[in-house]
Design an enzyme around this catalytic site. Structure first.
Site, short mmCIF file in Angstrom:
data_model
loop_
_atom_site.label_atom_id
_atom_site.label_comp_id
_atom_site.label_asym_id
_atom_site.label_seq_id
_atom_site.Cartn_x
_atom_site.Cartn_y
_atom_site.Cartn_z
N HIS A 55 7.11 -7.03 -1.45
CA HIS A 55 6.18 -7.41 -2.52
C HIS A 55 5.86 -6.25 -3.45
O HIS A 55 4.89 -6.31 -4.20
CB HIS A 55 4.89 -7.98 -1.91
CG HIS A 55 5.12 -9.20 -1.07
ND1 HIS A 55 4.40 -9.47 0.07
CD2 HIS A 55 6.03 -10.21 -1.20
CE1 HIS A 55 4.85 -10.61 0.60
NE2 HIS A 55 5.83 -11.06 -0.15
N ASP A 94 0.79 -1.23 0.00
CA ASP A 94 0.00 0.00 0.00
C ASP A 94 0.83 1.28 0.00
O ASP A 94 0.29 2.37 -0.22
CB ASP A 94 -0.97 0.02 1.19
CG ASP A 94 -0.29 -0.32 2.52
OD1 ASP A 94 0.72 0.33 2.84
OD2 ASP A 94 -0.76 -1.24 3.20
N SER A 118 1.82 -9.34 11.24
CA SER A 118 2.14 -10.39 10.26
C SER A 118 1.99 -11.76 10.90
O SER A 118 2.44 -11.98 12.03
CB SER A 118 3.57 -10.23 9.74
OG SER A 118 3.92 -11.31 8.88
N ASN A 136 0.74 -9.13 17.26
CA ASN A 136 -0.16 -9.63 16.23
C ASN A 136 -1.39 -10.21 16.91
O ASN A 136 -1.29 -10.75 18.01
CB ASN A 136 0.54 -10.72 15.40
CG ASN A 136 -0.22 -11.07 14.14
OD1 ASN A 136 -0.54 -10.20 13.33
ND2 ASN A 136 -0.52 -12.35 13.95
N CYS A 140 3.76 3.52 -25.86
CA CYS A 140 3.64 2.36 -26.76
C CYS A 140 2.26 1.70 -26.74
O CYS A 140 2.00 0.79 -27.53
CB CYS A 140 4.71 1.32 -26.43
SG CYS A 140 4.41 0.42 -24.89
#
Length: 243
Positions: free
Chosen positions: A123, A108, A192, A215, A154
């Protein structure tokens, strides 16, 4: 909980080489859907009739470039999201020269938006785009403000600079992340589950003094941690900042 917060504050205050490792739980309070939890982005994507893994893959981009970019505009461009108190806290510790930076599984871009300078986005990020054919670079505002889907050079599909299924993680990013982990005196994992590989495997390279995991759910590394707090990150950071 009060004792855990006191321990957390003591560790943070006495550390000067903190590395943060963040996952989807950090951005939920900013309105970014968690990919894998019940009711998360993968559940929403499944309503489109194709598997989330395929829609977020290199194969789909090559099979149907038009479908891929329409999917990205519909499901991935989180236009109104802003950093929350957790992003701000991490950026503040970096400004105070207590932190080596942040490693994130999130795409994000909110750590950079909050002011963090040393961010390794494992990522990729939705803050950058490029043409899939000629690789011309585009900004997020180019894509959103102009609703730009095709390269003005293009005509190729403009894709986000994220790692799709079927693509390799960026090796320079991995090397920088490993360096942060290996040189940290404290590693703080936030939001995580530490199950998505190979990114989560980076944690095993930490050799410092304090591994902290905050977490909602258990992780495979809980038994190795100095301190584990199973609670909402925003609540923890708010409490920490009022201690």
């Amino acid at each position: 909980m009060k004792h855990d917060l006191e321990t957390l504050k003591h560790i943070i205050d006495s550390s000067n080489r903190i590395t943060f490792f963040t996952g989807a739980g950090v951005s939920v309070a900013s309105g970014v859907p968690d990919f894998r939890s019940m009711g998360g982005l993968f559940d929403e994507i499944s309503k489109d009739g194709l598997s989330p893994e395929y829609l977020l893959s290199r194969d789909y981009l090559e099979d149907d470039p038009e479908g891929f970019i329409n999917f990205c505009h519909k499901r991935l461009l989180f236009v109104d999201t802003m950093p929350n108190i957790v992003h701000d806290w991490i950026a503040k510790l970096e400004r105070n020269q207590q932190s080596l930076g942040v490693i994130t599984q999130n795409i994000d871009g909110l750590h950079s938006d909050a002011g963090s300078q040393h961010v390794d986005e494992l990522h990729g990020t939705l803050n950058r785009f490029y043409c899939n054919v000629c690789h011309k670079s585009y900004t997020k505002s180019d894509v959103i403000d102009r609703t730009l889907k095709h390269c003005d050079n293009c005509g190729g599909a403009i894709r986000p600079d994220i790692v799709l299924y079927g693509e390799m993680l960026d090796q320079p990013t991995i090397i920088r992340a490993l360096n942060k982990i290996e040189h940290a005196d404290t590693l703080v994992v936030l939001g995580s589950s530490l199950v998505v590989q190979p990114a989560a495997g980076l944690i095993s390279h930490f050799k410092g003094d304090n591994l902290i995991i905050i977490n909602k759910d258990r992780t495979p590394y809980d038994s190795d941690a100095t301190l584990v707090i199973h609670d909402d990150m925003v609540s923890v950071v708010k409490s920490l900042m009022t201690e």
